[in-house]
Design an enzyme around this catalytic site. Structure first.
Site, PDB file in Angstrom:
ATOM      1  N   GLN A 294       0.818  -1.202   0.000  1.00  9.06           N
ATOM      2  CA  GLN A 294       0.000   0.000   0.000  1.00  9.06           C
ATOM      3  C   GLN A 294       0.856   1.258   0.000  1.00  9.06           C
ATOM      4  O   GLN A 294       0.548   2.227  -0.706  1.00  9.06           O
ATOM      5  CB  GLN A 294      -0.930   0.012   1.207  1.00  9.06           C
ATOM      6  CG  GLN A 294      -2.180  -0.835   1.023  1.00  9.06           C
ATOM      7  CD  GLN A 294      -3.282  -0.418   1.970  1.00  9.06           C
ATOM      8  OE1 GLN A 294      -3.216  -0.710   3.158  1.00  9.06           O
ATOM      9  NE2 GLN A 294      -4.292   0.252   1.453  1.00  9.06           N
ATOM     10  N   GLU A 361      -4.269   6.167   2.932  1.00  6.62           N
ATOM     11  CA  GLU A 361      -4.039   7.507   2.381  1.00  6.62           C
ATOM     12  C   GLU A 361      -2.671   8.082   2.711  1.00  6.62           C
ATOM     13  O   GLU A 361      -2.095   8.837   1.918  1.00  6.62           O
ATOM     14  CB  GLU A 361      -5.127   8.472   2.879  1.00  6.62           C
ATOM     15  CG  GLU A 361      -6.296   8.634   1.932  1.00  6.62           C
ATOM     16  CD  GLU A 361      -7.386   7.600   2.155  1.00  6.62           C
ATOM     17  OE1 GLU A 361      -8.407   7.661   1.449  1.00  6.62           O
ATOM     18  OE2 GLU A 361      -7.242   6.740   3.040  1.00  6.62           O
TER      19      GLU A 361
END
Length: 401
Positions: A294, A361
């Site tokens: 990620q 994020e």
């Protein structure tokens, strides 16, 4: 921050440390956990930051200018809650359920691991079911909320299952745990046993078969973010409401630091990222491999935003004129160097039952800034609009430093 560092003659990390916030400046509340200093320290060590020439525009490799830049990353916790169901069967397998989604970020993997670890089973004995609205409702996969919320609810549902089994065992005259205090019983590899005397215990199957139980079902509500105070307070409750911090006494963020090296061709205006380091503090990392992926993905997206990605609109029709991957440029393998990602080992007792923070994020926060700061260090020219394309670099190089 980078501008400030150069204007006052300080290292970019030093100026950040001098302005380090031990409490949230916007609320005055203490952080639930904050390991940003450790991110700076480890990132600088991995990158070799101490060897950086502090003067911009002074480092070359052949004809290209070399620049080093860094930036901080911070992403807030968006508070959420969700529900989960865990069912343990007498044959030794289990099913966990939550109406979550997997966008390819590893939700299937990390929640299966969470349930398996909580129940003391091998992962191949656990099936995680998601993606159906008939399942227990939970949060969307957005805002970096999914892992923290779903893992918490599944963990607590598993605890509910185990507490039910323990109660059955300690009340069963045929059980070696008969009359034991539930608090003295632990779970190890699918077995209930006394903490002080591990040999005294039995497997789930024995407990359930004597009680003629085909399965045991646990349900729970898990919280992520504000409203949660102590993970330990949840161990004897089906919902972690018992651990809630209703007043929201802590500010909760994930933190990180990105370090970047660029090569800038002053004649062509091209910029190439040649080295990258990201260090992230995201509480408990459920799966280092999927978590690293990620961060890699987000950092690649950030590099793309910094150097090439831009939507172009027709001024008369307001339509995008480059709505395809031939005209809207994104990074390919040839644009990205080997990237190093590490996580700080961080304990957060306030955020949820698992101590898990979101990292979806934060992987992109600060990445374009790190690239831009590296370009300034390479050229001595500050470019303030992205993407930083060759024409902008050439125009800046025509101006005095």
């Amino acid at each position: 921050m980078d501008d400030l560092a150069y204007q006052v003659g300080l290292d970019p990390i030093q100026v950040r440390l001098l302005n380090y916030a031990d409490k949230d400046p916007s609320t005055g509340k203490p952080w639930s956990s904050k390991s940003l200093k450790q991110c700076y320290e480890r990132g600088a060590e991995l990158f070799g930051w101490s060897k950086r020439n502090p003067q911009p525009g002074q480092t070359r490799e052949g004809k290209v200018l070399v620049g080093w830049g860094m930036a901080s990353a911070s992403y807030p916790v968006h508070s959420a809650q969700g529900n989960a169901r865990v069912r343990l069967f007498a044959d030794g397998h289990a099913v966990a359920q939550a109406a979550a989604t997997d966008l390819g970020t590893g939700t299937y993997t990390v929640i299966t691991q969470t349930a398996a670890d909580a129940l003391g089973l091998a992962p191949d004995k656990v099936r995680f079911e998601l993606g159906d609205s008939v399942l227990p409702t939970t949060v969307i996969s957005g805002g970096s909320m999914a892992a923290g919320t779903v893992s918490s609810s599944v963990y607590l549902a598993a605890q509910d299952v185990l507490q039910q089994l323990v109660k059955v065992a300690v009340m069963d005259k045929k059980s070696p745990l008969f009359k034991a205090k539930p608090a003295d019983v632990e779970v190890v590899k699918g077995r209930l046993q006394l903490r002080a005397t591990p040999a005294k215990g039995e497997g789930y199957a024995e407990v359930m078969q004597r009680a003629q139980m085909t399965d045991v079902e646990g349900i729970a509500t898990g919280r992520y973010g504000a409203g949660y105070e102590s993970a330990q307070a949840t161990l004897n409750a089906k919902s972690d409401d018992a651990g809630k911090d209703a007043a929201g006494q802590h500010s909760m963020h994930s933190f990180g630091a990105h370090f970047c090296e660029v090569h800038v061709d002053p004649e062509l205006g091209t910029v190439r990222v040649t080295r990258w380091v990201s260090v992230v503090a995201g509480g408990r990392i459920l799966n280092p491999k999927t978590a690293r992926s990620q961060i890699l993905g987000g950092a690649v997206m950030g590099i793309g935003a910094a150097l090439m990605e831009a939507g172009v609109r027709d001024p008369h029709l307001a339509r995008y004129t480059n709505a395809n991957l031939a005209d809207y440029h994104v990074c390919t393998n040839a644009d990205i160097p080997d990237m190093h990602v590490e996580f700080i080992d961080e304990h957060d007792p306030y955020i949820n039952a698992m101590g898990v923070k979101g990292i979806g994020e934060i992987s992109i926060v600060g990445t374009a800034a790190a690239v831009g700061n590296a370009i300034f260090h390479a050229t001595g020219r500050r470019l303030r609009s992205v993407p930083i394309t060759p024409d902008k670099v050439l125009e800046a190089m025509r101006q005095p430093a």
